[in-house]
Design a protein around this motif. Sequence first.
Motif, PDB file in Angstrom:
ATOM      1  N   VAL A   1       0.858  -1.189   0.000  1.00 20.86           N
ATOM      2  CA  VAL A   1       0.000   0.000   0.000  1.00 20.86           C
ATOM      3  C   VAL A   1       0.890   1.234   0.000  1.00 20.86           C
ATOM      4  N   SER A   2       0.276   2.383  -0.207  1.00 22.87           N
ATOM      5  CA  SER A   2       1.059   3.617  -0.199  1.00 22.87           C
ATOM      6  C   SER A   2       1.231   4.133   1.233  1.00 22.87           C
ATOM      7  N   VAL A   3       2.254   4.926   1.418  1.00 23.41           N
ATOM      8  CA  VAL A   3       2.458   5.597   2.705  1.00 23.41           C
ATOM      9  C   VAL A   3       1.274   6.505   2.985  1.00 23.41           C
ATOM     10  N   ASP A   4       0.786   7.187   1.956  1.00 25.86           N
ATOM     11  CA  ASP A   4      -0.371   8.070   2.128  1.00 25.86           C
ATOM     12  C   ASP A   4      -1.588   7.311   2.651  1.00 25.86           C
ATOM     13  N   TYR A   5      -1.785   6.084   2.179  1.00 27.66           N
ATOM     14  CA  TYR A   5      -2.913   5.290   2.690  1.00 27.66           C
ATOM     15  C   TYR A   5      -2.730   5.010   4.182  1.00 27.66           C
ATOM     16  N   LEU A   6      -1.535   4.610   4.575  1.00 27.67           N
ATOM     17  CA  LEU A   6      -1.291   4.321   5.993  1.00 27.67           C
ATOM     18  C   LEU A   6      -1.461   5.569   6.856  1.00 27.67           C
ATOM     19  N   LEU A   7      -1.106   6.724   6.300  1.00 25.21           N
ATOM     20  CA  LEU A   7      -1.233   7.980   7.046  1.00 25.21           C
ATOM     21  C   LEU A   7      -2.659   8.532   7.042  1.00 25.21           C
ATOM     22  N   GLY A   8      -3.544   7.905   6.275  1.00 25.64           N
ATOM     23  CA  GLY A   8      -4.927   8.355   6.227  1.00 25.64           C
ATOM     24  C   GLY A   8      -5.175   9.462   5.218  1.00 25.64           C
ATOM     25  N   LYS A   9      -4.211   9.701   4.335  1.00 25.00           N
ATOM     26  CA  LYS A   9      -4.363  10.758   3.321  1.00 25.00           C
ATOM     27  C   LYS A   9      -5.064  10.251   2.065  1.00 25.00           C
ATOM     28  N   GLU A  10      -5.130   8.946   1.892  1.00 23.46           N
ATOM     29  CA  GLU A  10      -5.854   8.324   0.786  1.00 23.46           C
ATOM     30  C   GLU A  10      -6.977   7.507   1.388  1.00 23.46           C
ATOM     31  N   GLU A  11      -8.125   7.567   0.768  1.00 19.83           N
ATOM     32  CA  GLU A  11      -9.275   6.812   1.253  1.00 19.83           C
ATOM     33  C   GLU A  11      -9.247   5.361   0.808  1.00 19.83           C
ATOM     34  N   LYS A  12      -8.639   5.094  -0.345  1.00 20.81           N
ATOM     35  CA  LYS A  12      -8.645   3.753  -0.906  1.00 20.81           C
ATOM     36  C   LYS A  12      -7.279   3.112  -0.797  1.00 20.81           C
ATOM     37  N   SER A  13      -7.300   1.842  -0.487  1.00 23.24           N
ATOM     38  CA  SER A  13      -6.077   1.063  -0.580  1.00 23.24           C
ATOM     39  C   SER A  13      -6.085   0.379  -1.936  1.00 23.24           C
ATOM     40  N   LYS A  14      -5.004  -0.288  -2.283  1.00 19.95           N
ATOM     41  CA  LYS A  14      -4.960  -1.016  -3.549  1.00 19.95           C
ATOM     42  C   LYS A  14      -6.000  -2.122  -3.567  1.00 19.95           C
ATOM     43  N   ASP A  15      -6.320  -2.683  -2.406  1.00 22.70           N
ATOM     44  CA  ASP A  15      -7.350  -3.727  -2.343  1.00 22.70           C
ATOM     45  C   ASP A  15      -8.658  -3.217  -2.901  1.00 22.70           C
ATOM     46  N   GLN A  16      -9.034  -2.015  -2.525  1.00 24.77           N
ATOM     47  CA  GLN A  16     -10.291  -1.462  -2.999  1.00 24.77           C
ATOM     48  C   GLN A  16     -10.229  -1.221  -4.498  1.00 24.77           C
ATOM     49  N   ASP A  17      -9.084  -0.814  -5.008  1.00 27.08           N
ATOM     50  CA  ASP A  17      -8.922  -0.655  -6.444  1.00 27.08           C
ATOM     51  C   ASP A  17      -9.056  -2.004  -7.143  1.00 27.08           C
ATOM     52  N   TYR A  18      -8.438  -3.057  -6.572  1.00 27.26           N
ATOM     53  CA  TYR A  18      -8.544  -4.391  -7.148  1.00 27.26           C
ATOM     54  C   TYR A  18      -9.999  -4.838  -7.199  1.00 27.26           C
ATOM     55  N   ASP A  19     -10.746  -4.588  -6.127  1.00 24.60           N
ATOM     56  CA  ASP A  19     -12.150  -4.989  -6.086  1.00 24.60           C
ATOM     57  C   ASP A  19     -12.912  -4.402  -7.260  1.00 24.60           C
ATOM     58  N   GLY A  20     -12.729  -3.124  -7.521  1.00 21.23           N
ATOM     59  CA  GLY A  20     -13.427  -2.470  -8.617  1.00 21.23           C
ATOM     60  C   GLY A  20     -13.002  -3.021  -9.965  1.00 21.23           C
ATOM     61  N   GLU A  21     -11.717  -3.249 -10.135  1.00 14.50           N
ATOM     62  CA  GLU A  21     -11.219  -3.767 -11.403  1.00 14.50           C
ATOM     63  C   GLU A  21     -11.674  -5.198 -11.640  1.00 14.50           C
ATOM     64  N   VAL A  22     -11.672  -6.012 -10.600  1.00 19.94           N
ATOM     65  CA  VAL A  22     -12.132  -7.390 -10.729  1.00 19.94           C
ATOM     66  C   VAL A  22     -13.619  -7.406 -11.063  1.00 19.94           C
ATOM     67  N   GLU A  23     -14.386  -6.578 -10.381  1.00 24.14           N
ATOM     68  CA  GLU A  23     -15.824  -6.496 -10.641  1.00 24.14           C
ATOM     69  C   GLU A  23     -16.095  -6.053 -12.078  1.00 24.14           C
ATOM     70  N   GLU A  24     -15.337  -5.074 -12.538  1.00 24.99           N
ATOM     71  CA  GLU A  24     -15.498  -4.583 -13.915  1.00 24.99           C
ATOM     72  C   GLU A  24     -15.186  -5.686 -14.927  1.00 24.99           C
ATOM     73  N   ALA A  25     -14.121  -6.432 -14.674  1.00 26.84           N
ATOM     74  CA  ALA A  25     -13.762  -7.524 -15.583  1.00 26.84           C
ATOM     75  C   ALA A  25     -14.849  -8.593 -15.603  1.00 26.84           C
ATOM     76  N   LEU A  26     -15.387  -8.925 -14.442  1.00 25.63           N
ATOM     77  CA  LEU A  26     -16.446  -9.933 -14.378  1.00 25.63           C
ATOM     78  C   LEU A  26     -17.730  -9.455 -15.047  1.00 25.63           C
ATOM     79  N   ASN A  27     -18.008  -8.171 -14.958  1.00 28.13           N
ATOM     80  CA  ASN A  27     -19.198  -7.637 -15.613  1.00 28.13           C
ATOM     81  C   ASN A  27     -19.115  -7.766 -17.127  1.00 28.13           C
ATOM     82  N   SER A  28     -17.908  -7.705 -17.672  1.00 25.48           N
ATOM     83  CA  SER A  28     -17.756  -7.815 -19.124  1.00 25.48           C
ATOM     84  C   SER A  28     -17.766  -9.277 -19.589  1.00 25.48           C
ATOM     85  N   ALA A  29     -17.630 -10.212 -18.674  1.00 29.80           N
ATOM     86  CA  ALA A  29     -17.629 -11.639 -19.011  1.00 29.80           C
ATOM     87  C   ALA A  29     -18.885 -12.293 -18.452  1.00 29.80           C
TER      88      ALA A  29
END
Length: 113
Positions: free
Chosen positions: A54-82
């Motif tokens: 994760v980013s330092v900004d995420y750990l410091l609370g400066k980013e709302e999303k972690s990479k996990d949340q980004d992965y969730d959206g990307e995985v969901e988008e890929a599944l929606n197209s299939a």
Amino acid sequence: MTMFDRVKEISKKRGLSLAQLNEKAGFKQNVIYSWKTKTPSIDKVESVAKVLGVSVDYLLGKEEKSKDQDYDGEVEEALNSARMYQGKPISDTQRETIKGIVKAYLDAQNKDK
């Protein structure tokens, strides 16, 4: 949410105890636990961010999303197209299974970094 809470939460998602994270980051015993009451140095935060993927900004609370949340959206988008496989529709149960497999794979890749 405090930085300690964020570290604890993402560690759990990665399948690591805080003691394991502490060791992988190359710290002396219980350093991360001390973050409940002390502010860590930036180099220690960077080490933990690298281990957790994760980013330092995420750990410091400066980013709302972690990479996990980004992965969730990307995985969901890929599944929606299939919606179909070999001419047959993919059921909701199969979609959730596929999503779980992809997330587990991505988590395993992040552990190796």
